[in-house]
Scaffold this active site. Structure first.
Site, PDB file in Angstrom:
ATOM      1  N   LYS A  11      89.130  76.418  -4.441  1.00 48.70           N
ATOM      2  CA  LYS A  11      88.263  76.769  -3.301  1.00 48.70           C
ATOM      3  C   LYS A  11      88.277  75.703  -2.210  1.00 48.70           C
ATOM      4  O   LYS A  11      88.384  76.027  -1.041  1.00 48.70           O
ATOM      5  CB  LYS A  11      86.796  76.872  -3.761  1.00 48.70           C
ATOM      6  CG  LYS A  11      86.449  78.095  -4.519  1.00 48.70           C
ATOM      7  CD  LYS A  11      84.937  78.227  -4.684  1.00 48.70           C
ATOM      8  CE  LYS A  11      84.217  77.009  -5.210  1.00 48.70           C
ATOM      9  NZ  LYS A  11      84.333  76.670  -6.604  1.00 48.70           N
ATOM     10  N   ARG A  49      76.057  81.126  -5.360  1.00 52.05           N
ATOM     11  CA  ARG A  49      76.508  80.971  -6.741  1.00 52.05           C
ATOM     12  C   ARG A  49      75.635  81.731  -7.721  1.00 52.05           C
ATOM     13  O   ARG A  49      75.909  81.733  -8.912  1.00 52.05           O
ATOM     14  CB  ARG A  49      76.432  79.503  -7.097  1.00 52.05           C
ATOM     15  CG  ARG A  49      77.775  78.772  -7.150  1.00 52.05           C
ATOM     16  CD  ARG A  49      77.432  77.399  -7.602  1.00 52.05           C
ATOM     17  NE  ARG A  49      78.424  76.539  -8.068  1.00 52.05           N
ATOM     18  CZ  ARG A  49      79.224  75.776  -7.344  1.00 52.05           C
ATOM     19  NH1 ARG A  49      79.278  75.906  -6.059  1.00 52.05           N
ATOM     20  NH2 ARG A  49      80.002  74.910  -7.912  1.00 52.05           N
ATOM     21  N   ARG A  52      92.675  66.380 -11.934  1.00 53.12           N
ATOM     22  CA  ARG A  52      92.035  66.250 -10.624  1.00 53.12           C
ATOM     23  C   ARG A  52      91.536  64.823 -10.350  1.00 53.12           C
ATOM     24  O   ARG A  52      90.905  64.211 -11.198  1.00 53.12           O
ATOM     25  CB  ARG A  52      90.861  67.230 -10.591  1.00 53.12           C
ATOM     26  CG  ARG A  52      90.358  67.508  -9.236  1.00 53.12           C
ATOM     27  CD  ARG A  52      89.914  68.933  -9.161  1.00 53.12           C
ATOM     28  NE  ARG A  52      88.461  68.994  -9.156  1.00 53.12           N
ATOM     29  CZ  ARG A  52      87.768  69.995  -8.634  1.00 53.12           C
ATOM     30  NH1 ARG A  52      88.383  71.037  -8.125  1.00 53.12           N
ATOM     31  NH2 ARG A  52      86.489  69.979  -8.663  1.00 53.12           N
ATOM     32  N   ARG A 105      80.220  73.465 -16.467  1.00 52.10           N
ATOM     33  CA  ARG A 105      80.338  74.129 -15.159  1.00 52.10           C
ATOM     34  C   ARG A 105      81.010  75.490 -15.306  1.00 52.10           C
ATOM     35  O   ARG A 105      80.651  76.450 -14.638  1.00 52.10           O
ATOM     36  CB  ARG A 105      81.131  73.244 -14.191  1.00 52.10           C
ATOM     37  CG  ARG A 105      80.291  72.086 -13.677  1.00 52.10           C
ATOM     38  CD  ARG A 105      81.135  70.985 -13.110  1.00 52.10           C
ATOM     39  NE  ARG A 105      81.864  71.372 -11.930  1.00 52.10           N
ATOM     40  CZ  ARG A 105      82.967  70.769 -11.502  1.00 52.10           C
ATOM     41  NH1 ARG A 105      83.470  69.757 -12.182  1.00 52.10           N
ATOM     42  NH2 ARG A 105      83.561  71.163 -10.411  1.00 52.10           N
TER      43      ARG A 105
HETATM   44  P1  ADP Z   1      82.887  73.156  -8.285  1.00 50.87           P
HETATM   45  O1  ADP Z   1      82.961  74.397  -7.470  1.00 50.87           O
HETATM   46  O2  ADP Z   1      84.242  72.617  -8.566  1.00 50.87           O
HETATM   47  O3  ADP Z   1      81.994  73.306  -9.481  1.00 50.87           O
HETATM   48  P2  ADP Z   1      81.153  71.917  -6.297  1.00 50.87           P
HETATM   49  O4  ADP Z   1      81.467  70.658  -5.577  1.00 50.87           O
HETATM   50  O5  ADP Z   1      81.140  73.181  -5.524  1.00 50.87           O
HETATM   51  O6  ADP Z   1      82.189  71.972  -7.489  1.00 50.87           O
HETATM   52  O7  ADP Z   1      79.723  71.771  -7.013  1.00 50.87           O
HETATM   53  C1  ADP Z   1      79.363  70.630  -7.750  1.00 50.87           C
HETATM   54  C2  ADP Z   1      77.946  70.780  -8.299  1.00 50.87           C
HETATM   55  O8  ADP Z   1      77.010  70.925  -7.223  1.00 50.87           O
HETATM   56  C3  ADP Z   1      77.703  72.005  -9.167  1.00 50.87           C
HETATM   57  O9  ADP Z   1      78.080  71.772 -10.512  1.00 50.87           O
HETATM   58  C4  ADP Z   1      76.186  72.182  -9.016  1.00 50.87           C
HETATM   59  O10 ADP Z   1      75.493  71.225  -9.793  1.00 50.87           O
HETATM   60  C5  ADP Z   1      75.965  71.832  -7.558  1.00 50.87           C
HETATM   61  N1  ADP Z   1      76.063  73.013  -6.647  1.00 50.87           N
HETATM   62  C6  ADP Z   1      76.988  73.209  -5.671  1.00 50.87           C
HETATM   63  N2  ADP Z   1      76.782  74.373  -5.018  1.00 50.87           N
HETATM   64  C7  ADP Z   1      75.699  74.939  -5.600  1.00 50.87           C
HETATM   65  C8  ADP Z   1      74.987  76.156  -5.391  1.00 50.87           C
HETATM   66  N3  ADP Z   1      75.361  77.047  -4.455  1.00 50.87           N
HETATM   67  N4  ADP Z   1      73.908  76.408  -6.183  1.00 50.87           N
HETATM   68  C9  ADP Z   1      73.493  75.544  -7.123  1.00 50.87           C
HETATM   69  N5  ADP Z   1      74.132  74.380  -7.403  1.00 50.87           N
HETATM   70  C10 ADP Z   1      75.213  74.058  -6.631  1.00 50.87           C
END
Ligand code: ADP
Length: 234
Positions: A23, A98, A136, A180
């Site tokens: 993404k 999400r 990564r 995750r």
């Molecule tokens: P990835 O998509 O690889 O899991 P991100 O950088 O998008 O990594 O997200 C890292 C962390 O940030 C998630 O594991 C969560 O804890 C938090 N997070 C990010 N976006 C959201 C969201 N839309 N809702 C809730 N938690 C979020």
């Protein structure tokens, strides 16, 4: 960049897929292709943690454990961000929504702004995800993501842009990755059905094998073939 037709409000390009689906990389390609900003809730939340804000302190434990942070918190961050001037014609959402509740909030917010959404789902095989996540590395200075297989740095372990040492992001540790992925399966994957049932434009892109540039080409084709989405001109 100017957006012609299809309502006055912004176009939200929602990129979603599991951790390791690419993404972040695809968002950066789309920023260049469409000339609209990327909004990454993960980056915004990490930034709060780095700066030690109240929000940062409130979410630190959840972030470290790979759990989602509360819906109201991310909804508020996104709502404030997308109402800034640079988002008027559109923006790319990377990592948001999400959960079903975030998706419902976003659909309402966007409708209030007279906008519309196109949803791009990057689907990737589980084994591919695990091997990508294991390789990564990130540059803590500029945030560039590298991958031992799909995007190696010119010199192993060092950022191409600023020579800083590359590290494993704290939430890329193996036990956190599996948490995750669990969260993704339980909370985020059902969004595909949510968007399909609510009649939103949904594009499924197989992002398992090829190089990131090839996947970007597929996204470009899909956007171009959608009425109202291939409407950008400079
Ligand atoms: P990835 O998509 O690889 O899991 P991100 O950088 O998008 O990594 O997200 C890292 C962390 O940030 C998630 O594991 C969560 O804890 C938090 N997070 C990010 N976006 C959201 C969201 N839309 N809702 C809730 N938690 C979020």
């Amino acid at each position: 960049m100017r957006r012609d037709g299809a309502g006055a409000g912004p176009l939200a390009v929602i990129l979603f897929g599991s951790p390791g689906s690419g993404k972040g990389t695809q968002s950066r390609f789309l920023v260049e292709m469409l000339g609209i900003p990327q909004i990454s809730t993960g980056d915004m939340l990490r930034d709060h943690m780095r700066r030690g804000t109240g929000t940062g302190e409130a979410i630190a434990d959840r972030m470290r454990a790979g759990s989602l942070v509360p819906d109201e918190m991310v909804n508020r961050l996104v709502s404030e961000r997308i109402q800034l001037d640079d988002c008027q014609s559109g923006f790319i959402l990377d990592g948001y929504p999400r959960t079903i509740s975030q998706a419902a909030a976003m659909v309402d917010l966007l409708a209030g702004l007279g906008g519309e959404e196109v949803v791009i789902h990057l689907s990737v095989d589980y084994n591919v995800i695990m091997s990508r996540m294991a390789g990564r590395r990130v540059c803590l200075k500029c945030g560039t993501l590298y991958n031992a297989v799909t995007r190696p740095p010119r010199i192993a372990g060092v950022c191409d842009s600023d020579n800083a040492v590359l590290v494993i992001r704290e939430d890329d540790r193996e036990e956190v990755v599996s948490e995750r992925l669990k969260q993704y399966e339980a909370q985020t994957k059902p969004l595909v059905e949510f968007f399909r049932e609510s009649g939103k434009r949904l594009v499924e892109v197989n992002a398992s094998v090829e190089q990131p540039e090839v996947i970007c080409g597929r996204i470009r084709e899909s956007l171009g073939s959608l009425p109202g989405a291939g409407v950008y001109s400079s």
